[in-house]
Design a protein around this motif. Structure first.
Motif, PDB file in Angstrom:
ATOM      1  N   GLY A  54       0.818  -1.207   0.000  1.00  0.00           N
ATOM      2  CA  GLY A  54       0.000   0.000   0.000  1.00  0.00           C
ATOM      3  C   GLY A  54       0.849   1.253   0.000  1.00  0.00           C
ATOM      4  N   LEU A  55       1.918   1.259   0.765  1.00  0.00           N
ATOM      5  CA  LEU A  55       2.817   2.402   0.812  1.00  0.00           C
ATOM      6  C   LEU A  55       3.465   2.657  -0.542  1.00  0.00           C
ATOM      7  N   ILE A  56       3.918   1.600  -1.171  1.00  0.00           N
ATOM      8  CA  ILE A  56       4.603   1.755  -2.455  1.00  0.00           C
ATOM      9  C   ILE A  56       3.631   2.205  -3.538  1.00  0.00           C
ATOM     10  N   GLU A  57       2.441   1.642  -3.548  1.00  0.00           N
ATOM     11  CA  GLU A  57       1.443   2.041  -4.551  1.00  0.00           C
ATOM     12  C   GLU A  57       1.061   3.511  -4.401  1.00  0.00           C
ATOM     13  N   ALA A  58       0.916   3.983  -3.155  1.00  0.00           N
ATOM     14  CA  ALA A  58       0.581   5.391  -2.937  1.00  0.00           C
ATOM     15  C   ALA A  58       1.727   6.295  -3.370  1.00  0.00           C
ATOM     16  N   ASN A  59       2.937   5.868  -3.093  1.00  0.00           N
ATOM     17  CA  ASN A  59       4.103   6.653  -3.527  1.00  0.00           C
ATOM     18  C   ASN A  59       4.123   6.787  -5.047  1.00  0.00           C
ATOM     19  N   ASP A  60       3.960   5.667  -5.726  1.00  0.00           N
ATOM     20  CA  ASP A  60       4.124   5.663  -7.176  1.00  0.00           C
ATOM     21  C   ASP A  60       2.959   6.325  -7.903  1.00  0.00           C
ATOM     22  N   SER A  61       1.766   6.274  -7.323  1.00  0.00           N
ATOM     23  CA  SER A  61       0.595   6.817  -8.019  1.00  0.00           C
ATOM     24  C   SER A  61       0.209   8.224  -7.561  1.00  0.00           C
ATOM     25  N   VAL A  62       0.529   8.563  -6.310  1.00  0.00           N
ATOM     26  CA  VAL A  62       0.116   9.856  -5.758  1.00  0.00           C
ATOM     27  C   VAL A  62       1.316  10.781  -5.539  1.00  0.00           C
ATOM     28  N   PHE A  63       2.272  10.327  -4.745  1.00  0.00           N
ATOM     29  CA  PHE A  63       3.375  11.223  -4.384  1.00  0.00           C
ATOM     30  C   PHE A  63       4.244  11.576  -5.581  1.00  0.00           C
ATOM     31  N   LYS A  64       4.468  10.636  -6.491  1.00  0.00           N
ATOM     32  CA  LYS A  64       5.307  10.940  -7.657  1.00  0.00           C
ATOM     33  C   LYS A  64       4.721  12.073  -8.476  1.00  0.00           C
ATOM     34  N   VAL A  65       3.407  12.143  -8.590  1.00  0.00           N
ATOM     35  CA  VAL A  65       2.758  13.241  -9.325  1.00  0.00           C
ATOM     36  C   VAL A  65       3.003  14.566  -8.612  1.00  0.00           C
ATOM     37  N   LEU A  66       2.833  14.587  -7.282  1.00  0.00           N
ATOM     38  CA  LEU A  66       3.062  15.807  -6.512  1.00  0.00           C
ATOM     39  C   LEU A  66       4.527  16.219  -6.570  1.00  0.00           C
ATOM     40  N   LEU A  67       5.420  15.246  -6.496  1.00  0.00           N
ATOM     41  CA  LEU A  67       6.853  15.525  -6.575  1.00  0.00           C
ATOM     42  C   LEU A  67       7.217  16.184  -7.902  1.00  0.00           C
ATOM     43  N   ASP A  68       6.718  15.666  -9.002  1.00  0.00           N
ATOM     44  CA  ASP A  68       7.038  16.229 -10.312  1.00  0.00           C
ATOM     45  C   ASP A  68       6.543  17.665 -10.435  1.00  0.00           C
ATOM     46  N   ARG A  69       5.363  17.941  -9.889  1.00  0.00           N
ATOM     47  CA  ARG A  69       4.838  19.299  -9.983  1.00  0.00           C
ATOM     48  C   ARG A  69       5.632  20.268  -9.118  1.00  0.00           C
ATOM     49  N   TYR A  70       6.112  19.794  -7.999  1.00  0.00           N
ATOM     50  CA  TYR A  70       6.941  20.635  -7.136  1.00  0.00           C
ATOM     51  C   TYR A  70       8.322  20.856  -7.757  1.00  0.00           C
ATOM     52  N   LYS A  71       8.950  19.789  -8.198  1.00  0.00           N
ATOM     53  CA  LYS A  71      10.304  19.899  -8.736  1.00  0.00           C
ATOM     54  C   LYS A  71      10.335  20.674 -10.045  1.00  0.00           C
ATOM     55  N   TYR A  72       9.311  20.482 -10.869  1.00  0.00           N
ATOM     56  CA  TYR A  72       9.265  21.128 -12.188  1.00  0.00           C
ATOM     57  C   TYR A  72       8.089  22.090 -12.239  1.00  0.00           C
ATOM     58  N   ALA A  73       7.957  22.916 -11.217  1.00  0.00           N
ATOM     59  CA  ALA A  73       6.785  23.790 -11.092  1.00  0.00           C
ATOM     60  C   ALA A  73       6.635  24.729 -12.280  1.00  0.00           C
ATOM     61  N   ILE A  74       7.733  25.068 -12.932  1.00  0.00           N
ATOM     62  CA  ILE A  74       7.649  25.971 -14.078  1.00  0.00           C
ATOM     63  C   ILE A  74       6.834  25.351 -15.215  1.00  0.00           C
TER      64      ILE A  74
END
Length: 210
Positions: free
Chosen positions: A89-109
């Motif tokens: 469950g932790l890994i699935e949430a990371n890969d499906s939810v957190f990765k999207v948020l991470l990309d938007r934060y890191k590449y906010a431009i």
């Protein structure tokens, strides 16, 4: 003994977690560092999707997803029982939810609909769930290191490194300590070496002190 071949990119979090599982398991391995601008023909022949990591097993089997590579490695040798913890469950949430948020934060431009601070705040909301887990025990799935820690740590590291000074002061003290312990580990250092060993021996992550 025939070697397996891993096509990797040093800074890719997916490749990073695959390298750690393979290094921990100690399978005979050759690592090919891929230039994303000039991907090897052998890799593309094995995996036309063209993204890392890709594991070409000694028997010709091709494994194209990082989590599957990790699970395959641990099926070969899992001395500390990483697979026993409740981790999916932790890994699935990371890969499906957190990765999207991470990309938007890191590449906010690339996502001008919201300011960078908005994406960072959303990411912190997710990370608060990990913080609460780490308040109760030293690792994400309990008292011992598991697949979840190794699968998630490269992504938390990437989030932290967008603004390392800010992250160190964020209201995530247990997560910060967990990440620092991970970054200081022999396991992480071994897979981030610019000239990785072609045949890693089993490497363990030390338990936190009292």
């Amino acid at each position: 003994m025939s070697r397996h071949v891993l096509y990797s990119f040093r800074r890719c979090p997916y490749a990073m977690r695959a390298r750690m599982a393979l290094g921990y398991s100690g399978v005979p391995l050759s690592i090919v560092e891929v230039s994303l601008k000039a991907k090897p023909a052998e890799m593309l022949a094995a995996s036309p999707k063209g993204t890392v990591p890709v594991l070409v097993c000694a028997d010709g089997r091709v494994i194209e997803q990082s989590l599957e590579i990790m699970q395959w490695a641990l099926a070969q040798h899992d001395p500390d029982h990483w697979l026993q913890a409740d981790h999916m469950g932790l890994i699935e949430a990371n890969d499906s939810v957190f990765k999207v948020l991470l990309d938007r934060y890191k590449y906010a431009i690339r996502y001008p609909e919201q300011p960078m601070e908005h994406y960072r705040a959303r990411g912190v909301e997710y990370l608060q769930g990990l913080e609460q887990r780490l308040e109760r025990h030293p690792f994400l799935a309990g008292e011992a290191l598991s697949l979840a820690d190794v699968a998630l740590a490269p992504f938390v590291r990437q989030f932290a490194h967008v603004d390392r000074e800010w992250f160190a002061q964020a209201p995530l003290p247990h997560l910060n300590a967990w990440l620092e312990r991970f970054l200081a580990s022999e396991l992480f250092a071994s897979v981030m070496a610019k000239s990785p060993s072609p045949q890693p021996s089993p490497i363990r992550l030390k338990q936190p002190g009292p």
